[in-house]
Design an enzyme around this catalytic site. Structure first.
Site, PDB file in Angstrom:
ATOM      1  N   HIS A  97       1.003  -1.184  -0.007  1.00 20.56           N
ATOM      2  CA  HIS A  97       0.007   0.021   0.188  1.00 20.56           C
ATOM      3  C   HIS A  97       0.975   1.205  -0.050  1.00 20.56           C
ATOM      4  O   HIS A  97       2.105   1.145   0.295  1.00 20.56           O
ATOM      5  CB  HIS A  97      -0.874  -0.147   1.428  1.00 20.56           C
ATOM      6  CG  HIS A  97      -0.071   0.024   2.463  1.00 20.56           C
ATOM      7  ND1 HIS A  97       0.478  -0.879   3.027  1.00 20.56           N
ATOM      8  CD2 HIS A  97       0.067   1.192   3.320  1.00 20.56           C
ATOM      9  CE1 HIS A  97       1.071  -0.415   4.403  1.00 20.56           C
ATOM     10  NE2 HIS A  97       0.869   0.793   4.591  1.00 20.56           N
ATOM     11  N   HIS A 256       4.615   0.162   0.386  1.00 19.32           N
ATOM     12  CA  HIS A 256       5.294  -0.581   1.160  1.00 19.32           C
ATOM     13  C   HIS A 256       4.676  -1.806   1.818  1.00 19.32           C
ATOM     14  O   HIS A 256       3.439  -1.733   1.607  1.00 19.32           O
ATOM     15  CB  HIS A 256       6.061   0.314   2.557  1.00 19.32           C
ATOM     16  CG  HIS A 256       5.117   1.026   3.184  1.00 19.32           C
ATOM     17  ND1 HIS A 256       4.487   2.431   2.522  1.00 19.32           N
ATOM     18  CD2 HIS A 256       4.491   0.785   4.400  1.00 19.32           C
ATOM     19  CE1 HIS A 256       3.650   2.622   3.569  1.00 19.32           C
ATOM     20  NE2 HIS A 256       3.544   1.931   4.452  1.00 19.32           N
ATOM     21  N   ARG A 271       5.204   6.304  14.738  1.00 21.61           N
ATOM     22  CA  ARG A 271       4.770   7.028  13.117  1.00 21.61           C
ATOM     23  C   ARG A 271       4.272   8.005  13.355  1.00 21.61           C
ATOM     24  O   ARG A 271       3.165   8.406  14.251  1.00 21.61           O
ATOM     25  CB  ARG A 271       3.960   5.585  12.669  1.00 21.61           C
ATOM     26  CG  ARG A 271       3.941   5.531  11.341  1.00 21.61           C
ATOM     27  CD  ARG A 271       2.728   4.435  11.154  1.00 21.61           C
ATOM     28  NE  ARG A 271       2.846   4.021   9.627  1.00 21.61           N
ATOM     29  CZ  ARG A 271       2.350   4.890   8.714  1.00 21.61           C
ATOM     30  NH1 ARG A 271       2.079   6.105   9.203  1.00 21.61           N
ATOM     31  NH2 ARG A 271       2.499   4.599   7.402  1.00 21.61           N
TER      32      ARG A 271
HETATM   33  C1  SIN Z   1       3.138   0.799   7.736  1.00 20.14           C
HETATM   34  O1  SIN Z   1       3.233   1.908   7.933  1.00 20.14           O
HETATM   35  O2  SIN Z   1       2.354   0.329   6.883  1.00 20.14           O
HETATM   36  C2  SIN Z   1       3.710  -0.353   8.695  1.00 20.14           C
HETATM   37  C3  SIN Z   1       5.374  -0.154   8.407  1.00 20.14           C
HETATM   38  C4  SIN Z   1       5.745  -1.172   9.426  1.00 20.14           C
HETATM   39  O3  SIN Z   1       5.188  -1.568  10.418  1.00 20.14           O
HETATM   40  O4  SIN Z   1       6.789  -1.817   9.096  1.00 20.14           O
END
Ligand code: SIN
Length: 284
Positions: A97, A256, A271
């Site tokens: 996504h 990612h 995040r």
């Molecule tokens: C995400 O932001 O999609 C999660 C990425 C992760 O936890 O590695």
């Protein structure tokens, strides 16, 4: 500062910068390395929530994300957490996504800081959607140039979303039924990067529900082939985390995928996301 590319296509480590004590004059080099490599990894950092917010704000205004309950007292920070006992379930971001592509102005960048990571597993992969576009056969490019992609944040329920039994639940509290994020948003399928001018595909299997081309809706077989092309290893990098790494990715020209292979181990990340602009089509 020393920049070490991870692959010729995407991803670089940036060494020699302590985020906690960096000066404003250090930032332009970080920003240009980020734009050049699309995902930048800064190992050896030690940040608290305020430090992460401060660093994130250097990239732009922080956004409060839909659906996910933020860290208390920090409305623009979310904790991506899977506890050791949370087994046999999906993980947050465990499908290809780009973040929140269903928003009218999706984030320009996302920033992830690793607090606790499993001894092995829990890697994250990124792909370069500019290179994927460049390497697409001419006939497919003709079909997609000028097409419109329809995105929705009500992802679970569209064709590529995970089965109910494997969806993420657990430590991240999801607050669904957000009418603003649930509605459909239309973006050009092929966009121009607002800073570098590069062309890139802006579609993803999690939130893009359909693509409308000049001859109608693009078929499922075409989409499956398209997404298989986008995630070719030649366009990808894979990051093995350890605690204290800050990753910053360009959300406009990458997708990612968080690998869900660490049942029985705890993984905790913080995040943030940076406000972006509405995606713009490439000139005809
Ligand atoms: C995400 O932001 O999609 C999660 C990425 C992760 O936890 O590695």
């Amino acid at each position: 500062m020393r920049i070490v590319p991870l692959t010729p296509a995407i991803g670089a480590e940036l060494h020699g910068l302590n985020i906690g004590s960096m000066n404003a004059s250090d930032f332009p080099a970080v920003r240009s390395a980020w734009l050049r490599h699309k995902v930048l990894f800064l190992p050896g950092q030690s940040l608290d929530l305020e430090g992460l917010e401060r660093f994130s704000r250097r990239f732009g205004e922080l956004v409060q994300l839909p659906y996910i309950r933020p860290v208390e007292g920090h409305p623009e920070v979310i904790r991506v957490l899977k506890e050791a006992h949370e087994t046999d379930m999906g993980v947050f971001g465990g499908e290809w996504h780009s973040d929140f592509s269903f928003l009218p102005a999706p984030p320009s960048a996302s920033i992830l800081y690793s607090v606790e990571t499993p001894p092995s597993g829990g890697d994250t992969l990124w792909v370069d959607m500019s290179l994927a576009w460049k390497r697409l056969p001419e006939s497919d490019r003709r079909l997609l140039a000028g097409a419109t992609a329809v995105h929705t944040g009500k992802p679970y329920g569209v064709s590529h979303a995970p089965e109910e039994s494997t969806r993420f639940k657990g430590s991240i509290v999801m607050e669904r039924d957000n009418p603003e994020a649930d509605r459909e948003t239309r973006h050009p399928a092929v966009c121009r990067h607002p800073e570098t001018g590069e062309q890139m595909l802006f579609v993803n299997p999690t939130y893009t529900t359909r693509i409308e081309g000049p001859d109608g809706i693009v078929g499922t077989r075409f989409l499956e082939k398209l997404y298989a092309h986008c995630v070719r290893p030649e366009f990808a990098c894979r990051w093995r985390w350890q605690p204290g790494v800050v990753a910053i990715w360009d959300n406009r020209n990458t997708m990612h995928y968080a690998v869900n292979d660490y049942d029985g181990q705890r993984r905790e990340m913080l995040r943030t996301a940076i406000r972006g602009e509405p995606p713009v089509a490439v000139p005809a």
